[in-house]
Every structure is written in C-alpha cells, then in structure tokens.
Design a protein around this motif. Sequence first.
Motif, PDB file in Angstrom:
ATOM      1  N   GLU A  50      -2.388  11.102   4.961  1.00  0.00           N
ATOM      2  CA  GLU A  50      -1.790  11.831   5.641  1.00  0.00           C
ATOM      3  C   GLU A  50      -0.633  11.214   6.088  1.00  0.00           C
ATOM      4  OE1 GLU A  50      -2.758  15.563   8.439  1.00  0.00           O
ATOM      5  OE2 GLU A  50      -3.397  13.410   9.206  1.00  0.00           O
ATOM      6  N   SER A  51       0.393  10.802   5.252  1.00  0.00           N
ATOM      7  CA  SER A  51       1.758  10.108   5.531  1.00  0.00           C
ATOM      8  C   SER A  51       2.932  10.560   4.700  1.00  0.00           C
ATOM      9  CB  SER A  51       1.433   8.419   5.300  1.00  0.00           C
ATOM     10  OG  SER A  51       2.448   7.761   5.110  1.00  0.00           O
ATOM     11  N   PHE A  52       4.038  10.575   5.527  1.00  0.00           N
ATOM     12  CA  PHE A  52       4.987  11.106   4.538  1.00  0.00           C
ATOM     13  C   PHE A  52       5.645   9.945   3.383  1.00  0.00           C
ATOM     14  CE2 PHE A  52       9.960  11.055   4.367  1.00  0.00           C
ATOM     15  CZ  PHE A  52       9.910  12.532   3.791  1.00  0.00           C
ATOM     16  N   PRO A  53       5.529   8.754   3.753  1.00  0.00           N
ATOM     17  CA  PRO A  53       5.970   7.738   2.817  1.00  0.00           C
ATOM     18  C   PRO A  53       5.215   7.801   1.574  1.00  0.00           C
ATOM     19  CG  PRO A  53       5.999   6.720   4.800  1.00  0.00           C
ATOM     20  CD  PRO A  53       5.423   7.994   5.023  1.00  0.00           C
ATOM     21  N   LEU A  54       3.852   8.217   1.671  1.00  0.00           N
ATOM     22  CA  LEU A  54       3.014   8.291   0.437  1.00  0.00           C
ATOM     23  C   LEU A  54       3.318   9.219  -0.478  1.00  0.00           C
ATOM     24  CD1 LEU A  54      -0.875   7.461   1.612  1.00  0.00           C
ATOM     25  CD2 LEU A  54       0.571   6.178   0.165  1.00  0.00           C
ATOM     26  N   ILE A 148      12.040  -5.168  -8.509  1.00  0.00           N
ATOM     27  CA  ILE A 148      13.252  -4.590  -8.349  1.00  0.00           C
ATOM     28  C   ILE A 148      12.958  -2.905  -8.089  1.00  0.00           C
ATOM     29  CG2 ILE A 148      15.195  -3.793  -9.938  1.00  0.00           C
ATOM     30  CD1 ILE A 148      14.698  -6.257 -11.587  1.00  0.00           C
ATOM     31  N   PRO A 149      13.737  -2.695  -7.223  1.00  0.00           N
ATOM     32  CA  PRO A 149      13.383  -1.059  -6.525  1.00  0.00           C
ATOM     33  C   PRO A 149      13.753  -0.255  -7.724  1.00  0.00           C
ATOM     34  CG  PRO A 149      15.315  -1.961  -5.726  1.00  0.00           C
ATOM     35  CD  PRO A 149      14.804  -3.235  -6.370  1.00  0.00           C
ATOM     36  N   PRO A 150      13.036   1.009  -7.445  1.00  0.00           N
ATOM     37  CA  PRO A 150      12.118   1.234  -6.379  1.00  0.00           C
ATOM     38  C   PRO A 150      10.569   0.701  -6.793  1.00  0.00           C
ATOM     39  CG  PRO A 150      12.150   3.041  -8.127  1.00  0.00           C
ATOM     40  CD  PRO A 150      13.263   2.298  -8.455  1.00  0.00           C
ATOM     41  N   TRP A 274      21.921   9.530   2.600  1.00  0.00           N
ATOM     42  CA  TRP A 274      21.505  11.015   1.872  1.00  0.00           C
ATOM     43  C   TRP A 274      19.972  11.238   1.829  1.00  0.00           C
ATOM     44  CZ3 TRP A 274      25.213   9.987  -2.607  1.00  0.00           C
ATOM     45  CH2 TRP A 274      26.427   9.935  -2.113  1.00  0.00           C
ATOM     46  N   PHE A 275      19.350  10.417   1.499  1.00  0.00           N
ATOM     47  CA  PHE A 275      17.917  10.590   1.718  1.00  0.00           C
ATOM     48  C   PHE A 275      17.148   9.096   1.973  1.00  0.00           C
ATOM     49  CE2 PHE A 275      18.488   8.545  -2.487  1.00  0.00           C
ATOM     50  CZ  PHE A 275      19.156   9.477  -3.328  1.00  0.00           C
ATOM     51  N   THR A 276      15.862   9.524   2.416  1.00  0.00           N
ATOM     52  CA  THR A 276      15.040   8.461   2.692  1.00  0.00           C
ATOM     53  C   THR A 276      14.340   7.870   1.362  1.00  0.00           C
ATOM     54  OG1 THR A 276      13.090   9.941   2.699  1.00  0.00           O
ATOM     55  CG2 THR A 276      14.249   9.741   4.466  1.00  0.00           C
ATOM     56  N   PRO A 277      13.677   6.849   1.313  1.00  0.00           N
ATOM     57  CA  PRO A 277      13.179   6.209   0.238  1.00  0.00           C
ATOM     58  C   PRO A 277      12.047   7.180  -0.374  1.00  0.00           C
ATOM     59  CG  PRO A 277      13.181   4.306   1.731  1.00  0.00           C
ATOM     60  CD  PRO A 277      13.607   5.629   2.390  1.00  0.00           C
TER      61      PRO A 277
END
Length: 468
Positions: A50-54, A148-150, A274-277
């Motif tokens: 229950e996590s937004f980053p997930l 290297i991201p993401p 502009w946006f989160t990861p």
Amino acid sequence: MWVLIGSFLGLMLIGLPVALAMVVASLLYIIVSGSVPDVVVAQRMIAGVESFPLLAVPFFILAGNLMNIAGITGRIYNFAVALVGWMRGGLGQVNIIGSVIFSGMSGTAIADAAGLGTIEIKAMKDHGYSSEFSVGVTAASATLGPIIPPSLPFVIYGMMANVSIGSLFLAGLIPGIVMTLMMMATVAYIARKNNWGGDSAFSWMQLGAAGIEILVVLAFPLAVWLLTRAGISVNIAVGGALIILLLLDWYFDFSAVMALMAPVILIGGMTMGWFTPTEAAMAAVAWALFLGLVRYRSMTLRALTKATFDTIETTASVLFIVTAASIFAWLLTTSQAAQMLADAILGFTQNKWVFLLLANLLILIVGCFIDTIAAITILVPILLPIVLKLGIDPIHFGLIMTLNLMIGLLHPPLGMVLFVLARVAKLSVERTTVAILPWLVPLFLALIAITYVPQITLWLPNLVGIGR
C-alpha cells in the motif's frame, strides 16, 4: 530470532521459493512466540504494497515490455552499430551502448537481457563471435539496466529506506557511465588480444548521422531552456520543442532519436518538478505507446495484449515477493533480530570503510541466493541503521546495494539473467557461468570505485537536489 531466520534458511535449502519461505517462516515465528496476533500477517502484507512509490513497478515493467514489442530495440541496435560498430570488437561495443540506451527505458536487467540480448547474441554469433563472448558481454551490459535510471530496485530501496527515489535515479547516472567505460575498455582489450577488427566499415557519413541524432536529443533541453529564458512559459516551451522534434524525426526518419528521448523526458520531467518518479513511470508507458502506436505504427493489438498480460504476471510475482518480505522484515525489526544483527556487526567494527567492505561481501552472497526485490526488503531494515549511525549517505549505500545485487543476477543458483541468457544462447548453465566470469573484473572494479569514492554517486543528486 533463531526460529525466524533458521526456518527461513532451512525452507530455502529444501527448495521452497523465497517468497513462500518468508511467509512460512513468519507464520512459524508467530505460532511459536505467541506474542503477535496472526491477523498481523495479513495487515503487514497489505501495508507492504500500500505505497504510492510502488505504483512505479507495474508501469516501468509495462514500459519495458512495450519498448520490446514496438520494434524500438531494433532501432537502438542499428543506432549503436552506426555509432561504435567500427571499433575493435565492434558488436561487443554495440552490445554495451545498446544496453545503455535501453536502460533509460526499461529499468530492469532481465528486460535488457531478454529484449536486446536476443538480437545482440544472434548478430554476434552470425559475425563469428563465440557464444561464450556474446553471452558474457550481454550479461555484463544487462547490469546497467537498474543502475542507469529509471530503476525498479531503486524504487523498492527508496520506499524501504525512505529516501528520495528521484535522487537515487540521478545518483545512478555517473556510476552508469563509469561502468559503461570499464566494459567498453574490457571489450577493446579482448579484441586487441584476439586481433579482432570492427564489424562495420568506418563511415564518416554513418558516424555523422549518429552524432547528429545525439545533438538533436541534446538540443531539446537546450531549446526549452532558451525559450524559458526568453520569457515563454515552461509548458509552451516544452510543447513547442517537442513538436519541432517530432517533425524533424518524421522528415529525416532518425534511427533512435525518439528512443534516446525517453531518459531525457523522464529525468528532465522529475528535475523540473512536472512529475514524481512514480508518475515518471506512467510517462514512460505513455511515451512507449505513442512510439509504438503513432510514430512507428509497429505495435499490433495482439502484441499489446501480450505485453499487458506479461506485465500482469511479472508485477504479480514482484509484488508477492514484496508482501512476503514486508512481514518478514517487520518481524525482524519487532523481534529485535535486526537490532541484534546490527549490534553484532557494529561490535565487529565501527569503521565505515570496513563496514562497507563487509556489507559488499554480505550483499554479494545474498544476491546469489535471494531475488533482488526480496533481498532489498530484507537487508534494508538490518543494514540501514548501521549505515546512518556510521554517517554513510543512504543514497550512496542504495547504489552499492543495487550493484551488488545486479552482480548476483549473474550467478547460480538464482541468477535470473544467467538463466535467461543460457536459454537465449542455447548454452548450458555451466558454460554460461564460465562465460560470465571474465566480466566480473570490470564489474568489481566499478563496485570498488563506487563504494570508496562516494562523490561518483553523490555529486549529481547534491548538485540538482530533487525530491521524492
């Protein structure tokens, strides 16, 4: 503590999957101790996901799958051939550059190995390279995917360690470049030793065309900056620059400009707020759909459906591991097992450089036996308190942990990249393992540099300083 850890290790030794081993060990601990209500198992497992980053997990997985089915991997390969195919050990260099570009879209080593690896290994074998060399360089370059991201491991680590995922993404850029240069140097050394030449004729025209594509991509953020400096709003500047880029790409039919734009859009969007990861993962999916359905028109409904179901399957397995590891990690903390293990390590040394050496050894061993996501979820509660107490930056430690676990993906008994490439190259696991061994040299050199020169990792996130 011994019930929890002992039963977990015992269940793994008899062959139970790691996620089930963690769930069963947690249940055994609860039954034996009697101090934790059994309903806590369900509560903690739900809380673990229950996590937004997930939310970034399924979207980055989907973006990688869409890039594979949209024919973008072939365009990346052709671009890399034009750029470095003329060098000694040409297709080995192409393999590495292709992985660097694909890393900016997929975020996983397995997607890189299964997607680009299929094209690269076949091409290298057709050009007379041995299966062992082809597999070795493909395996080594696949480790660039989560650096290297993401990066999916960065998302999980950032959530567990409560650090900025955006900063972790930025922190991976320079280490990724360091690893790329070391791998390219290794290919050049092997090529010179075996007197290999290039695999495509040197052409100023082809090299110039590839250079122009890079300049076009670099011109995009420069154009946005110049327009904003002239008083134009950021949204209008970005929209105008993007329209011009699309027109140029349509007219000149560039090989890989749109693929190269993926990391620019993701990193630039996060840097500019502009946006989160997490939202960047959704932007990656939107970009992949745009390229496959609109720009290249190479994505069929059947392929899109297959990519979606593959994403559901992979996401389900990843999130089940996260749910199982969350209850296990929570019990490690509440039972004081994590604290006892931390105290034991601190009792052995209070020197942060010695600790980093021991942590590298521990994570390398764990990475050979436990899935990357599960390893991060288990190890962070144990090691992070020590990291903070010794004054080690948690972002720096996140890079160290991720690279160690990526090296673990190349080793039996649980190295998924190893098994994927063995299947792609039609080699035995034993021959594939031997083929990978020489490539551990540049990987370990990169690991040492990243571990003991923190500024390689921290300079860029400290310079930019973006939030979660």
